[in-house]
Write a protein that holds these residues in place. Structure first.
Motif, PDB file in Angstrom:
ATOM      1  N   VAL A 149       0.833  -1.205   0.000  1.00 47.11           N
ATOM      2  CA  VAL A 149       0.000   0.000   0.000  1.00 47.11           C
ATOM      3  C   VAL A 149       0.869   1.257   0.000  1.00 47.11           C
ATOM      4  O   VAL A 149       0.643   2.195  -0.776  1.00 47.11           O
ATOM      5  CB  VAL A 149      -0.949  -0.003   1.221  1.00 47.11           C
ATOM      6  CG1 VAL A 149      -1.647   1.350   1.356  1.00 47.11           C
ATOM      7  CG2 VAL A 149      -1.974  -1.124   1.098  1.00 47.11           C
ATOM      8  N   VAL A 150       1.879   1.279   0.870  1.00 47.04           N
ATOM      9  CA  VAL A 150       2.796   2.430   0.920  1.00 47.04           C
ATOM     10  C   VAL A 150       3.535   2.574  -0.411  1.00 47.04           C
ATOM     11  O   VAL A 150       3.737   3.687  -0.911  1.00 47.04           O
ATOM     12  CB  VAL A 150       3.796   2.270   2.082  1.00 47.04           C
ATOM     13  CG1 VAL A 150       4.856   3.373   2.039  1.00 47.04           C
ATOM     14  CG2 VAL A 150       3.069   2.294   3.409  1.00 47.04           C
ATOM     15  N   GLY A 151       3.918   1.458  -1.002  1.00 46.98           N
ATOM     16  CA  GLY A 151       4.616   1.497  -2.276  1.00 46.98           C
ATOM     17  C   GLY A 151       3.765   2.063  -3.399  1.00 46.98           C
ATOM     18  O   GLY A 151       4.262   2.838  -4.233  1.00 46.98           O
ATOM     19  N   VAL A 152       2.501   1.689  -3.433  1.00 47.89           N
ATOM     20  CA  VAL A 152       1.589   2.218  -4.453  1.00 47.89           C
ATOM     21  C   VAL A 152       1.459   3.728  -4.311  1.00 47.89           C
ATOM     22  O   VAL A 152       1.461   4.470  -5.313  1.00 47.89           O
ATOM     23  CB  VAL A 152       0.205   1.539  -4.347  1.00 47.89           C
ATOM     24  CG1 VAL A 152      -0.824   2.271  -5.210  1.00 47.89           C
ATOM     25  CG2 VAL A 152       0.299   0.078  -4.772  1.00 47.89           C
ATOM     26  N   GLN A 153       1.371   4.205  -3.081  1.00 50.85           N
ATOM     27  CA  GLN A 153       1.284   5.646  -2.850  1.00 50.85           C
ATOM     28  C   GLN A 153       2.552   6.359  -3.308  1.00 50.85           C
ATOM     29  O   GLN A 153       2.483   7.420  -3.942  1.00 50.85           O
ATOM     30  CB  GLN A 153       1.032   5.916  -1.362  1.00 50.85           C
ATOM     31  CG  GLN A 153      -0.328   5.423  -0.878  1.00 50.85           C
ATOM     32  CD  GLN A 153      -0.480   5.518   0.639  1.00 50.85           C
ATOM     33  OE1 GLN A 153       0.506   5.682   1.368  1.00 50.85           O
ATOM     34  NE2 GLN A 153      -1.709   5.419   1.114  1.00 50.85           N
ATOM     35  N   SER A 154       3.710   5.797  -3.028  1.00 51.83           N
ATOM     36  CA  SER A 154       4.980   6.397  -3.446  1.00 51.83           C
ATOM     37  C   SER A 154       5.101   6.409  -4.961  1.00 51.83           C
ATOM     38  O   SER A 154       5.524   7.410  -5.559  1.00 51.83           O
ATOM     39  CB  SER A 154       6.165   5.622  -2.840  1.00 51.83           C
ATOM     40  OG  SER A 154       6.150   5.689  -1.437  1.00 51.83           O
ATOM     41  N   LEU A 155       4.724   5.306  -5.587  1.00 46.96           N
ATOM     42  CA  LEU A 155       4.804   5.219  -7.046  1.00 46.96           C
ATOM     43  C   LEU A 155       3.865   6.211  -7.712  1.00 46.96           C
ATOM     44  O   LEU A 155       4.234   6.868  -8.701  1.00 46.96           O
ATOM     45  CB  LEU A 155       4.471   3.789  -7.486  1.00 46.96           C
ATOM     46  CG  LEU A 155       4.589   3.490  -8.984  1.00 46.96           C
ATOM     47  CD1 LEU A 155       6.011   3.750  -9.483  1.00 46.96           C
ATOM     48  CD2 LEU A 155       4.179   2.049  -9.266  1.00 46.96           C
ATOM     49  N   ALA A 156       2.656   6.358  -7.182  1.00 46.11           N
ATOM     50  CA  ALA A 156       1.700   7.309  -7.735  1.00 46.11           C
ATOM     51  C   ALA A 156       2.205   8.740  -7.609  1.00 46.11           C
ATOM     52  O   ALA A 156       2.049   9.563  -8.528  1.00 46.11           O
ATOM     53  CB  ALA A 156       0.350   7.161  -7.028  1.00 46.11           C
ATOM     54  N   ARG A 157       2.832   9.047  -6.479  1.00 44.47           N
ATOM     55  CA  ARG A 157       3.373  10.396  -6.280  1.00 44.47           C
ATOM     56  C   ARG A 157       4.497  10.697  -7.267  1.00 44.47           C
ATOM     57  O   ARG A 157       4.558  11.788  -7.846  1.00 44.47           O
ATOM     58  CB  ARG A 157       3.878  10.537  -4.842  1.00 44.47           C
ATOM     59  CG  ARG A 157       4.468  11.913  -4.529  1.00 44.47           C
ATOM     60  CD  ARG A 157       4.839  12.009  -3.057  1.00 44.47           C
ATOM     61  NE  ARG A 157       5.822  11.006  -2.675  1.00 44.47           N
ATOM     62  CZ  ARG A 157       7.139  11.171  -2.816  1.00 44.47           C
ATOM     63  NH1 ARG A 157       7.613  12.290  -3.344  1.00 44.47           N
ATOM     64  NH2 ARG A 157       7.976  10.230  -2.428  1.00 44.47           N
ATOM     65  N   ILE A 158       5.374   9.735  -7.482  1.00 45.13           N
ATOM     66  CA  ILE A 158       6.503   9.947  -8.386  1.00 45.13           C
ATOM     67  C   ILE A 158       6.031  10.120  -9.823  1.00 45.13           C
ATOM     68  O   ILE A 158       6.469  11.040 -10.531  1.00 45.13           O
ATOM     69  CB  ILE A 158       7.488   8.767  -8.285  1.00 45.13           C
ATOM     70  CG1 ILE A 158       8.176   8.786  -6.920  1.00 45.13           C
ATOM     71  CG2 ILE A 158       8.526   8.826  -9.399  1.00 45.13           C
ATOM     72  CD1 ILE A 158       9.039   7.565  -6.660  1.00 45.13           C
ATOM     73  N   THR A 159       5.138   9.258 -10.275  1.00 47.22           N
ATOM     74  CA  THR A 159       4.704   9.318 -11.667  1.00 47.22           C
ATOM     75  C   THR A 159       3.857  10.556 -11.964  1.00 47.22           C
ATOM     76  O   THR A 159       3.850  11.053 -13.091  1.00 47.22           O
ATOM     77  CB  THR A 159       3.910   8.060 -12.038  1.00 47.22           C
ATOM     78  OG1 THR A 159       2.840   7.866 -11.092  1.00 47.22           O
ATOM     79  CG2 THR A 159       4.810   6.834 -12.026  1.00 47.22           C
ATOM     80  N   SER A 160       3.149  11.055 -10.953  1.00 46.22           N
ATOM     81  CA  SER A 160       2.345  12.253 -11.180  1.00 46.22           C
ATOM     82  C   SER A 160       3.187  13.522 -11.131  1.00 46.22           C
ATOM     83  O   SER A 160       2.950  14.466 -11.888  1.00 46.22           O
ATOM     84  CB  SER A 160       1.218  12.342 -10.144  1.00 46.22           C
ATOM     85  OG  SER A 160       1.749  12.442  -8.827  1.00 46.22           O
ATOM     86  N   THR A 161       4.198  13.532 -10.261  1.00 53.62           N
ATOM     87  CA  THR A 161       5.043  14.714 -10.109  1.00 53.62           C
ATOM     88  C   THR A 161       6.151  14.752 -11.148  1.00 53.62           C
ATOM     89  O   THR A 161       6.504  15.819 -11.660  1.00 53.62           O
ATOM     90  CB  THR A 161       5.663  14.755  -8.698  1.00 53.62           C
ATOM     91  OG1 THR A 161       4.626  14.631  -7.719  1.00 53.62           O
ATOM     92  CG2 THR A 161       6.410  16.065  -8.482  1.00 53.62           C
ATOM     93  N   TYR A 162       6.694  13.600 -11.474  1.00 52.27           N
ATOM     94  CA  TYR A 162       7.814  13.513 -12.431  1.00 52.27           C
ATOM     95  C   TYR A 162       7.483  12.482 -13.513  1.00 52.27           C
ATOM     96  O   TYR A 162       8.051  11.390 -13.540  1.00 52.27           O
ATOM     97  CB  TYR A 162       9.106  13.129 -11.718  1.00 52.27           C
ATOM     98  CG  TYR A 162       9.523  14.086 -10.640  1.00 52.27           C
ATOM     99  CD1 TYR A 162      10.183  15.277 -10.948  1.00 52.27           C
ATOM    100  CD2 TYR A 162       9.268  13.807  -9.296  1.00 52.27           C
ATOM    101  CE1 TYR A 162      10.563  16.160  -9.963  1.00 52.27           C
ATOM    102  CE2 TYR A 162       9.652  14.694  -8.300  1.00 52.27           C
ATOM    103  CZ  TYR A 162      10.298  15.870  -8.630  1.00 52.27           C
ATOM    104  OH  TYR A 162      10.682  16.749  -7.652  1.00 52.27           O
ATOM    105  N   PRO A 163       6.571  12.791 -14.415  1.00 54.84           N
ATOM    106  CA  PRO A 163       6.194  11.817 -15.451  1.00 54.84           C
ATOM    107  C   PRO A 163       7.349  11.432 -16.362  1.00 54.84           C
ATOM    108  O   PRO A 163       7.323  10.372 -16.986  1.00 54.84           O
ATOM    109  CB  PRO A 163       5.090  12.549 -16.230  1.00 54.84           C
ATOM    110  CG  PRO A 163       5.281  13.997 -15.927  1.00 54.84           C
ATOM    111  CD  PRO A 163       5.811  14.049 -14.540  1.00 54.84           C
ATOM    112  N   GLU A 164       8.387  12.278 -16.422  1.00 53.66           N
ATOM    113  CA  GLU A 164       9.529  11.970 -17.274  1.00 53.66           C
ATOM    114  C   GLU A 164      10.329  10.772 -16.762  1.00 53.66           C
ATOM    115  O   GLU A 164      11.186  10.229 -17.483  1.00 53.66           O
ATOM    116  CB  GLU A 164      10.460  13.186 -17.395  1.00 53.66           C
ATOM    117  CG  GLU A 164      11.140  13.618 -16.099  1.00 53.66           C
ATOM    118  CD  GLU A 164      10.315  14.587 -15.261  1.00 53.66           C
ATOM    119  OE1 GLU A 164      10.907  15.290 -14.421  1.00 53.66           O
ATOM    120  OE2 GLU A 164       9.082  14.642 -15.459  1.00 53.66           O
TER     121      GLU A 164
END
Length: 252
Positions: A56-71
């Protein structure tokens, strides 16, 4: 197309071909992934319960990274392919079974261990479904060993040794130790589920760990060296992504 784009395209092609070769030659594996139905139900459920909070924590971290830094999505895909291909390789063991690399150290160093929990879990899911490596009921146990213990060990070893200023040594040690601790954890899981009649947990752990130790130690060293080579490639052709990752770590 500039040089960096050509390099990314060539790497993507190699990763795709590697995945194809692995899938095209898929056979049921006798690797260290715990096989479907091998664990007693109570242990299979326990490892799912232990692994889910990390997921669950990993999904939240991954979502934050991909939304903030899509590159960074392409680099995330590269890390996933690296883990998938390496962990799908079967290396014959002297005992007649098989060992394999894990490939989780690189992603843990770049993105942190929580992200690798998700990526490693997805890799294990696809391998269970497509390659008969591991299983669905034992996915929680396999996730805990390869996608939680391995990445967290790699991350903390890397951060600790990075203080010495020897980045490549830190990367090598982190990746090699992630590989070894994955197998140690799996041996603990099997020993807990199947304690020996004589000697209990300790005797069982030594038996399971000894099956793979001779093969796994040189394999861990090889994985550490390979991870350093990939890091050198990223230093040459993905400097902008690495700079973005530094910014990401500063914000965390």
């Amino acid at each position: 197309m500039n040089i960096q784009h050509r390099q990314w395209a060539s790497l993507g092609l190699m990763a795709g071909l590697s995945c194809y070769l692995v899938l095209a030659s898929a056979n049921p594996a006798a690797a260290m992934h715990i096989a479907e139905g091998f664990l007693p139900v109570q242990w299979a459920v326990l490892w799912w319960i232990v692994s889910l909070p990390f997921l669950v924590v990993g999904v939240q971290s991954l979502a934050r990274i991909t939304s903030t830094y899509p590159e960074l999505k392409l680099l995330l895909a590269l890390v996933s392919a690296f883990t998938f291909v390496l962990s799908a390789l079967k290396i014959p063991s002297v005992t007649g079974s098989c060992s394999h690399p894990t490939g989780t150290g690189l992603g843990a160093i770049l993105f942190g261990p929580s992200v690798m929990t998700v990526l490693g879990g997805l890799v294990l899911l696809f391998q269970a479904v497509l390659l008969a490596h591991g299983g669905l009921t034992t996915l929680g146990a396999n996730m805990f060993s390869m996608a939680i213990v391995g990445p967290f060990a790699a991350y903390f070893v890397y951060r600790l040794l990075l203080r010495t200023g020897r980045t490549r040594v830190a990367i090598f040690c982190a990746s090699a130790l992630a590989n070894l601790l994955t197998y140690v954890t799996t041996s603990v899981q099997l020993a807990l589920a199947f304690p020996a009649v004589s000697g209990g947990f300790t005797a069982s752990f030594l038996k399971f760990a000894g099956i793979f130790a001779v093969t796994q130690i040189p394999l861990a060293i090889t994985e550490g060296l390979l991870t350093v080579l990939v890091w050198n490639w990223l230093q040459s052709y993905a400097k902008q992504d690495l700079e973005t990752l530094k910014l990401l770590r500063q914000e965390s």
